[in-house]
Design a protein around this motif. Structure first.
Motif, mmCIF file in Angstrom:
data_model
loop_
_atom_site.group_PDB
_atom_site.id
_atom_site.type_symbol
_atom_site.label_atom_id
_atom_site.label_comp_id
_atom_site.label_asym_id
_atom_site.label_seq_id
_atom_site.Cartn_x
_atom_site.Cartn_y
_atom_site.Cartn_z
ATOM 1 N N GLU A 13 9.684 28.062 -46.040
ATOM 2 C CA GLU A 13 9.750 27.578 -47.424
ATOM 3 C C GLU A 13 9.408 26.109 -47.575
ATOM 4 O OE1 GLU A 13 13.487 28.810 -48.997
ATOM 5 O OE2 GLU A 13 12.785 30.853 -49.323
ATOM 6 N N VAL A 19 8.203 25.216 -56.697
ATOM 7 C CA VAL A 19 8.059 26.289 -57.689
ATOM 8 C C VAL A 19 7.423 27.538 -57.056
ATOM 9 C CG1 VAL A 19 5.808 25.592 -58.653
ATOM 10 C CG2 VAL A 19 7.506 26.771 -60.102
ATOM 11 N N ASP A 21 8.033 28.391 -53.876
ATOM 12 C CA ASP A 21 9.213 28.948 -53.198
ATOM 13 C C ASP A 21 10.059 29.759 -54.165
ATOM 14 O OD1 ASP A 21 8.658 27.876 -50.706
ATOM 15 O OD2 ASP A 21 9.860 26.076 -51.047
ATOM 16 N N GLU A 22 10.236 29.213 -55.358
ATOM 17 C CA GLU A 22 11.026 29.899 -56.390
ATOM 18 C C GLU A 22 10.399 31.250 -56.749
ATOM 19 O OE1 GLU A 22 12.293 29.123 -61.042
ATOM 20 O OE2 GLU A 22 11.582 27.425 -59.850
ATOM 21 N N ARG A 43 13.349 32.405 -64.602
ATOM 22 C CA ARG A 43 14.231 31.310 -65.037
ATOM 23 C C ARG A 43 14.943 31.626 -66.343
ATOM 24 N NH1 ARG A 43 10.855 25.674 -64.200
ATOM 25 N NH2 ARG A 43 10.883 25.722 -61.913
#
Length: 162
Positions: A13, A19, A21-22, A43
């Protein structure tokens, strides 16, 4: 462009923008083969213009029917949950000939063909991060032939977050 598998990405990661990674964590968190087609908001809906995911089900097509595309406002994280497909790719270049002009509502320009062309295969669990400079032609049939079912999730990430 970044390609990989969501499982391998979990181990690395620190190498991706936060973002991304998210988005990859979101893709690991769901069984998209069981979710309905439609839009999802990692989100929450209040951040829907920043990052959202579209679950799609379709059949692969012959390569000649898959017009290359590019976006200006969003990067794509294309993830295959079920099935497999080729995605054609090339860097943005002035040599590209437009098939359809930029559509601001859908944030997309279509091109006649990729110049030069390369392809990658996406199988279950694999992803491709495609930035605005990455012209890509998704939904292309593999050697199994056209008409094969695919479940794909496309996470759209606003370039403002990158």
């Amino acid at each position: 462009m970044i390609i990989g598998t969501v499982d391998a990405a979990a181990k690395h990661e620190a190498e991706y923008p936060p973002v991304i990674d998210e988005a990859l964590a979101f893709l690991r968190s769901q069984d998209f083969t069981k979710l309905a087609e439609g839009r999802y908001y990692p989100r929450g809906k209040e951040h829907g213009e920043e990052i959202f995911a579209d679950v799609q089900r379709y059949e692969t097509k012959p390569a000649k029917e898959c017009y290359p595309e590019a976006h200006k406002k969003y990067a794509d994280v294309q993830f295959v949950a079920e099935g497999s497909e080729y995605i054609g790719w090339c860097p943005f270049s002035p040599e590209l000939e437009e098939h359809a002009s930029y559509n601001d509502v859908y944030d997309i320009t279509f091109y006649e063909r990729l110049v030069p062309e390369s392809t990658i295969m996406l199988k279950p669990g694999s992803f491709a991060v495609l930035y605005p400079e990455d012209v890509h032609a998704p939904r292309m049939a593999t050697e199994e032939g056209p008409g094969r079912p695919v479940t794909k999730v496309v996470v759209k990430i606003s370039v403002d977050l990158l």
